[in-house]
Design a protein around this motif. Structure first.
Motif, PDB file in Angstrom:
ATOM      1  N   THR A  42       0.826  -1.210   0.000  1.00 27.05           N
ATOM      2  CA  THR A  42       0.000   0.000   0.000  1.00 27.05           C
ATOM      3  C   THR A  42       0.862   1.262   0.000  1.00 27.05           C
ATOM      4  O   THR A  42       0.340   2.357  -0.053  1.00 27.05           O
ATOM      5  CB  THR A  42      -0.920   0.042   1.239  1.00 27.05           C
ATOM      6  OG1 THR A  42      -0.107  -0.093   2.407  1.00 27.05           O
ATOM      7  CG2 THR A  42      -1.942  -1.076   1.181  1.00 27.05           C
ATOM      8  N   GLU A 627      -6.041   8.792 -11.998  1.00 24.71           N
ATOM      9  CA  GLU A 627      -5.739   9.855 -11.042  1.00 24.71           C
ATOM     10  C   GLU A 627      -4.742   9.369  -9.982  1.00 24.71           C
ATOM     11  O   GLU A 627      -4.841   8.250  -9.488  1.00 24.71           O
ATOM     12  CB  GLU A 627      -7.043  10.302 -10.369  1.00 24.71           C
ATOM     13  CG  GLU A 627      -6.933  11.584  -9.619  1.00 24.71           C
ATOM     14  CD  GLU A 627      -6.524  12.764 -10.502  1.00 24.71           C
ATOM     15  OE1 GLU A 627      -5.630  13.501 -10.076  1.00 24.71           O
ATOM     16  OE2 GLU A 627      -7.091  12.941 -11.588  1.00 24.71           O
ATOM     17  N   GLU A 629      -3.041   9.693  -6.212  1.00 26.01           N
ATOM     18  CA  GLU A 629      -3.260  10.169  -4.847  1.00 26.01           C
ATOM     19  C   GLU A 629      -1.892  10.632  -4.359  1.00 26.01           C
ATOM     20  O   GLU A 629      -1.040   9.811  -3.987  1.00 26.01           O
ATOM     21  CB  GLU A 629      -3.800   9.030  -3.991  1.00 26.01           C
ATOM     22  CG  GLU A 629      -4.736   9.419  -2.881  1.00 26.01           C
ATOM     23  CD  GLU A 629      -4.295  10.585  -2.024  1.00 26.01           C
ATOM     24  OE1 GLU A 629      -3.112  10.703  -1.669  1.00 26.01           O
ATOM     25  OE2 GLU A 629      -5.170  11.398  -1.686  1.00 26.01           O
ATOM     26  N   ASN A 631      -0.830  12.309  -1.810  1.00 24.75           N
ATOM     27  CA  ASN A 631      -0.431  12.215  -0.410  1.00 24.75           C
ATOM     28  C   ASN A 631       0.070  10.813  -0.047  1.00 24.75           C
ATOM     29  O   ASN A 631       0.931  10.651   0.801  1.00 24.75           O
ATOM     30  CB  ASN A 631      -1.595  12.583   0.507  1.00 24.75           C
ATOM     31  CG  ASN A 631      -2.023  14.019   0.288  1.00 24.75           C
ATOM     32  OD1 ASN A 631      -1.176  14.903   0.138  1.00 24.75           O
ATOM     33  ND2 ASN A 631      -3.317  14.257   0.223  1.00 24.75           N
ATOM     34  N   TYR A 632      -0.519   9.819  -0.718  1.00 26.03           N
ATOM     35  CA  TYR A 632      -0.161   8.439  -0.391  1.00 26.03           C
ATOM     36  C   TYR A 632       0.747   7.794  -1.432  1.00 26.03           C
ATOM     37  O   TYR A 632       1.317   6.735  -1.203  1.00 26.03           O
ATOM     38  CB  TYR A 632      -1.423   7.582  -0.259  1.00 26.03           C
ATOM     39  CG  TYR A 632      -2.142   7.791   1.051  1.00 26.03           C
ATOM     40  CD1 TYR A 632      -1.622   7.250   2.226  1.00 26.03           C
ATOM     41  CD2 TYR A 632      -3.320   8.515   1.119  1.00 26.03           C
ATOM     42  CE1 TYR A 632      -2.268   7.429   3.432  1.00 26.03           C
ATOM     43  CE2 TYR A 632      -3.970   8.704   2.319  1.00 26.03           C
ATOM     44  CZ  TYR A 632      -3.444   8.158   3.476  1.00 26.03           C
ATOM     45  OH  TYR A 632      -4.076   8.335   4.660  1.00 26.03           O
ATOM     46  N   ARG A 634      -0.346   6.677  -4.439  1.00 23.42           N
ATOM     47  CA  ARG A 634      -1.095   5.547  -5.007  1.00 23.42           C
ATOM     48  C   ARG A 634      -1.990   6.066  -6.122  1.00 23.42           C
ATOM     49  O   ARG A 634      -2.166   7.263  -6.273  1.00 23.42           O
ATOM     50  CB  ARG A 634      -2.017   4.942  -3.926  1.00 23.42           C
ATOM     51  CG  ARG A 634      -1.334   4.312  -2.794  1.00 23.42           C
ATOM     52  CD  ARG A 634      -2.279   3.335  -2.094  1.00 23.42           C
ATOM     53  NE  ARG A 634      -3.314   4.000  -1.320  1.00 23.42           N
ATOM     54  CZ  ARG A 634      -3.230   4.216  -0.010  1.00 23.42           C
ATOM     55  NH1 ARG A 634      -2.170   3.847   0.650  1.00 23.42           N
ATOM     56  NH2 ARG A 634      -4.216   4.801   0.633  1.00 23.42           N
ATOM     57  N   VAL A 636      -5.724   6.663  -7.312  1.00 29.15           N
ATOM     58  CA  VAL A 636      -6.885   6.979  -6.483  1.00 29.15           C
ATOM     59  C   VAL A 636      -7.923   5.859  -6.503  1.00 29.15           C
ATOM     60  O   VAL A 636      -8.334   5.371  -5.466  1.00 29.15           O
ATOM     61  CB  VAL A 636      -7.530   8.303  -6.944  1.00 29.15           C
ATOM     62  CG1 VAL A 636      -8.886   8.505  -6.292  1.00 29.15           C
ATOM     63  CG2 VAL A 636      -6.616   9.475  -6.607  1.00 29.15           C
ATOM     64  N   ALA A 641     -15.613   1.655 -12.435  1.00 26.80           N
ATOM     65  CA  ALA A 641     -16.640   2.642 -12.115  1.00 26.80           C
ATOM     66  C   ALA A 641     -16.025   4.035 -12.049  1.00 26.80           C
ATOM     67  O   ALA A 641     -16.680   5.028 -12.346  1.00 26.80           O
ATOM     68  CB  ALA A 641     -17.319   2.307 -10.788  1.00 26.80           C
ATOM     69  N   ASN A 642     -14.772   4.107 -11.668  1.00 28.53           N
ATOM     70  CA  ASN A 642     -14.125   5.407 -11.491  1.00 28.53           C
ATOM     71  C   ASN A 642     -13.138   5.751 -12.595  1.00 28.53           C
ATOM     72  O   ASN A 642     -12.869   6.929 -12.827  1.00 28.53           O
ATOM     73  CB  ASN A 642     -13.415   5.446 -10.140  1.00 28.53           C
ATOM     74  CG  ASN A 642     -14.401   5.510  -9.002  1.00 28.53           C
ATOM     75  OD1 ASN A 642     -15.133   6.470  -8.862  1.00 28.53           O
ATOM     76  ND2 ASN A 642     -14.459   4.453  -8.210  1.00 28.53           N
TER      77      ASN A 642
END
Lengths: 709, 331
Positions: A42, A627, A629, A631-632, A634, A636, A641-642
């Protein structure tokens, strides 16, 4: 010749596909099968400090939990043809999110998945780099497939003295392939040999890399791929999960099936890297280009040197005396990029063709006229003539079919009801990558014909096209010809990649069929009618009669270049978009593409390729975006679906046509490649049409509503 | 996925008894959201009580409204002739949602209880106050393009994903619920909650309470209603912004207007400010815009979703204009 080539034959594999009879990799029935599921990192960068597999190991049905602590050490592999040289489960290093940290094998898939959820991992996190656009100062030059830079003429001099200048930045998004069929591998060891069913675009390439990693001879590994539910590039190179499935099968001494989850499909086998492009143009007032510079920066990985060549099309597209291109990467903590329909030319034609549209606006010139003004008669960088090029015909036929002459060039001037209407166009260009191939064609008792070649069927129509080619030579009906493919026990063929299969394998099939016909003619002592083939075998007491065929390009394999010629395919794409004047959501309303792509073996499957490509381009233009992320470190959202791909409701009337053309320099059958060409130019045409509709120039894909409000 | 038991209730009474015996049990409707969440380990019930055998009747009520059994499939509601005639906005909203396959499975009760599609809610390696109370909200400083602009809190900026509920909010529906302490009605606008400091509490339902039906009261103008959904993809995509509206104009003045927004808040957002502004006023573009401005005055954008504020205003205006252009009579 019986003129089977050029007929719009319906897919011979259509019925098995729609009835479910076609067997895809994950459906292969294997006795004693076990199931493997990954637990993945992760975090994007750091080390695994603690791995607790105690709960997973005792979970019901679990046979084995592999981690970096107990996975046998593998031999190093190289990119290419491996997708990445970094092999997970070999040490504690984490270089990207989604990197496997454990592989659980259980007696059912559900139990393996459950146990994978029970693996607890602790990390020492390290700083990470995600967004390459914030670190352009860290851009480096690496040697990928192509030269990173090119330079023709004196750019500065030409630029400084030109009356019309333009410099713009264009940004394309990270995208994922999202093949409907997820990656699946079945690995079974039998008497020390490995038998694999694998979702691969190249069985021989897979065999080479897997054997290398396992320290075995290629002959000890058999790889099969009978049908692919799409690949688009992500099943081309060989990825770690394929090798680890084989390792797991060896460890549990039973066949293992590993099917990646949809989320894992976003982190396990590459993506189309975003590109930040800068296009600098200088032209005379008549529109004649005098200087063109196209620069591209893309994210790269920490482990390997895959480069998305976001400026490469500018080396070839327009006649321009001073021409420079430059490619850089910024290493980020993500898995590597990989080719995705259409690599290199796809992204680079966006920047170039948007810039040309902007230049046309500045010059108050029709966009088609501007392109004709700069028409390249020979490759401006390589200096060689094109093996064939009927792009002029594409522009004129496309414009005529689309009704381009009725276009009012003023932005926002065309409307219907609440809709602003935009008309835009762009050129398409794709290098003709050529790979060697072999095939065997066999006349069987009863007069049926068998083609064997270790190529793959990725959905393009190979099961239909190859029988057409053999039928054309032998004079039998294509329905009497069947193709067996996707197996390393068959005659060798390359990857189903770079739009190369029809041209390469097709030429090998043509060669084999021609040799078979010669044998038959010799055996018969003269010309022989196809309906006499069976009798001839019978009289000679032969079960069958085979001939081996071979084709290899007369230049460097994997390029579109020979000693004399440079080879590309071309097209002109015209689109209409509609944008609600108030709500500003852009929608594609129609698309007309006309292509110059060599001889078309089957107009029906070819049309399907081109319209599929257009939809691919529509996704690139208006919807697709992986997209980050930040901050992490990763992605998004890793699901369908996304991550938006076009659905039927997004797809309007699509028209695809081919100009009549045979390119005998490219291949003996006159064919070139088409699979990627259809995806090129569409996004630029759409962006140009959006500008025409709204007056807003969006240089950042995808073009979503907030950019037009 | 955690192991769980499954049982099927034949009526509301037995469903309530079945669920009260297990604190970690959940009612199961079509499963189109709950099962996904269980696969992702976001929901981990011990037991599921299938309530799809409960009433799916769609009936006219004594006062001329419509009552919809909680187990009615979304498709059945959208295709119901009474619904289409009296409350077209409801049929439209349903048909703009999900896909045909999902609508065939999803129930009305389940639709009300579907959970947010916030990425961070789904990502168990991220912080989410809904998933883990008090852990924090990663959407606020993260990628928040799909998130809320109205009624947000420092604890949560998630949106409610339903289309159907936006129409039900505009129609002043009532939610009929039943629990071990008896039956009660909840006004639709009170049913879903704003996040405040307790985003994990999404509705007024008490533990063990079951939705049995949704009732839409009679009204004479909702047949002049429409639903508009603004989304990136033409189908199978959640709303960036959606508007359900009904308009009745009499003697040049707005007699009745209903406006509800989707995709902008933790609940279907009834636009009372805009409605109050418009009632009694003329149905002009200027007034529509002013009403939209009034409604969105309290809106707050985040890094990636500020565009929703303008988009919501424009969508309100566009929908009201369309209703007005058609004389507020029909679509």
């Amino acid at each position: 010749m019986s003129n089977e080539i050029g007929k719009p034959l319906s897919r011979l594999d259509g019925r098995p596909k729609v009835t479910g009879a076609a067997r895809y990799t994950a459906d292969t029935p294997i006795e004693g099968l076990t199931y493997a599921v990954f637990a993945t990192s992760t975090i994007p960068h750091g080390r695994v400090t603690k791995l607790d597999v105690s709960k997973a190991e005792v979970a019901p049905g679990v046979l084995k939990v592999l981690t970096h602590l107990n996975t046998p050490k593998l031999k190093p592999i190289q990119h290419p043809p491996a997708g990445q040289s970094l092999m997970p489960l070999q040490d504690d290093r984490i270089l990207y999110e989604g990197q496997p940290v454990a592989l659980v094998v259980a007696d059912t898939w559900e139990r393996a998945r459950h146990a994978a959820d029970l693996v607890r991992v602790e990390y020492a996190r390290a700083p990470f780099l995600m967004d390459f656009t914030e670190h352009l100062d860290k851009a480096v030059t690496v040697k990928g497939f192509f030269e990173p830079d090119s330079k023709t003429g004196d750019f500065d001099r030409a630029f400084n003295s030109a009356p019309v200048k333009l410099k713009q930045n264009y940004h394309l998004a990270d995208r994922h392939h999202n093949a409907m069929e997820p990656h699946a591998t079945i690995a079974a060891w039998r008497r020390g040999k490995l038998d694999m069913y694998d979702t691969v675009q190249g069985v021989f390439v897979a065999r080479t890399v897997i054997a290398q990693a396992l320290g075995r001879k290629p002959a000890d590994v058999r790889v099969r791929s009978k049908y692919l539910g799409g690949g688009y590039g992500c099943k081309g190179f060989v990825w770690p999960h394929q090798i680890l499935a084989a390792v797991a099968a060896r460890e549990v001494r039973r066949p293992v099936k590993l099917v990646l989850t949809r989320a894992q499909d976003y982190t396990s086998h590459g993506y189309q890297a975003a590109t930040e492009q800068t296009v600098t143009l200088a032209a005379g007032r008549d529109g004649q280009l005098v200087a063109l510079r196209h620069e591209s920066v893309a994210p790269g990985s920490m482990s390997d040197d895959y480069v998305e060549y976001g400026a490469i099309a500018s080396r070839t597209m327009y006649a321009c005396p001073a021409l420079e291109t430059r490619h850089r990467i910024v290493r980020v903590n993500r898995g590597p990029g990989t080719p995705m329909r259409a690599p290199q030319e796809g992204p680079s034609m966006f920047g170039l063709e948007c810039a040309m549209d902007e230049l046309a606006v500045v010059l108050k010139m029709d966009p088609v006229e501007l392109r004709l003004k700069n028409y390249a008669e020979r490759d401006p960088t390589k200096g060689k003539p094109f093996s064939s090029k009927k792009l002029r015909e594409c522009y004129s036929e496309g414009a005529q079919r689309f009704g381009w002459e009725r276009r009012n060039p003023k932005p926002g001037s065309m409307r219907e009801g609440h809709d602003l209407i935009g008309w835009g166009m762009a050129s398409a260009l794709m290098e003709t990558y050529r790979f060697p191939a072999t095939a065997r064609v066999t006349l069987e008792r009863g007069g049926t014909v068998l083609i064997e070649s270790g190529t793959q069927e990725i959905g393009t129509g190979v099961y239909t096209i190859m029988p057409q080619i053999a039928a054309d030579v032998l004079g039998v009906a294509p329905e009497r010809v069947r193709l067996v493919l996707g197996d390393t026990t068959l005659p060798g063929a390359g990857m189903t990649a770079g739009s190369s299969t029809t041209m390469g394998v097709g030429s090998a099939v043509h060669d084999a069929a021609t040799k078979l016909k010669q044998k038959l003619t010799e055996m018969a002592g003269g010309p022989i009618a196809p309906d006499a083939y069976a009798d001839l075998l019978k009289r000679r007491r032969l079960e069958k009669l085979s001939a081996e065929g071979l084709w290899k390009p007369d230049g460097e394999a994997g390029t579109g270049e020979s000693k004399e010629w440079t080879m590309y395919t071309f097209g002109a794409v015209f689109v209409e978009v509609r944008v609600d004047e108030s709500l500003r959501v852009p929608r594609l309303a129609r698309c007309v593409g006309v292509y110059s792509a060599g001889r078309i073996i089957n107009p029906k499957t070819a049309r399907s390729q081109m319209t599929g490509g257009m939809i691919w381009g529509l996704g690139q233009a208006l919807l697709e975006h992986t997209e980050l992320e930040l901050n992490y470190g990763r992605y998004v959202a890793k699901d369908l679906a996304n991550y938006l791909v076009p659905v039927n409701a997004d797809v309007p009337d699509l028209e695809a046509y081919f100009v009549d053309e045979v390119d005998e320099h490219a291949s003996p059958i006159g064919a070139k490649g088409i699979g990627e060409l259809g995806a090129v130019g569409v996004s630029a045409a759409i962006a140009n049409a959006v500008y025409h509709a709204t007056g807003v120039r969006v240089r950042d894909l995808p073009i979503t509503v907030e950019k037009l409000l | 996925m955690k192991n769980f038991t499954y049982s099927r209730a034949e009526n509301a009474e037995s469903a309530i008894i079945l669920i009260s015996s297990n604190a970690d049990a959940k009612f199961l409707g079509g499963g189109t959201n709950l099962v996904d969440l269980m696969r992702e380990n976001i929901e981990q019930p011990d037991a599921l009580v299938d309530v799809t055998n409960l009433s799916k009747d769609i009936e006219e009520t004594a006062d001329g409204g419509i009552s919809i059994g909680a187990a009615a499939k979304n498709t059945a509601v959208a295709n119901d002739k009474k619904v289409r005639e009296k409350f077209p906005v409801l049929a439209q909203a349903i048909l703009f949602g999900a896909s045909g396959q999902i609508r065939n499975m999803a129930t009305v009760g389940g639709n009300l209880l579907q959970r947010t599609r916030c990425y961070y809610f789904y990502d168990d390696a991220a912080r989410c106050n809904k998933r883990e109370v008090g852990s924090g909200c990663d959407a606020i400083g993260g990628f928040n393009r799909i998130h809320a602009i109205l009624g947000t809190s420092d604890a949560c900026i998630a949106t409610h994903p339903s289309d159907m509920c936006v129409a039900l909010a505009a129609l002043d529906a009532k939610v009929l619920v039943e629990g071990k302490h008896g039956k009660r009605e909840i006004a639709f606008n009170d049913f879903h909650k704003l996040p405040d400091n307790t985003p994990q509490i999404e509705t007024e339902l008490q533990t063990g309470e079951l939705i049995t039906a949704v009732e839409i009261p009679k009204n004479d103008f909702a047949k002049h209603s429409i639903y508009r959904k603004v989304r990136d993809r033409a189908s199978y995509a959640f709303a960036l912004v959606s508007v359900a509206a009904a308009l009745e104009v009499e003697n040049d003045a707005i007699k009745n207007v209903r406006i509800a927004l989707g995709g902008v808040a933790h609940k279907p957002w009834r636009a009372f400010e805009a409605e109050n502004f418009l009632t009694g006023n003329q149905a002009t573009g200027t007034n529509f815009r002013q009403a939209a401005e009034a409604e969105l005055k309290a809106a707050k954008g985040y890094e990636h979703n500020s565009f929703k504020i303008e988009l919501a205003k424009r969508t309100i205006v566009s929908v009201l204009k369309e209703l007005a252009e058609n004389g507020g009579i029909k679509r």
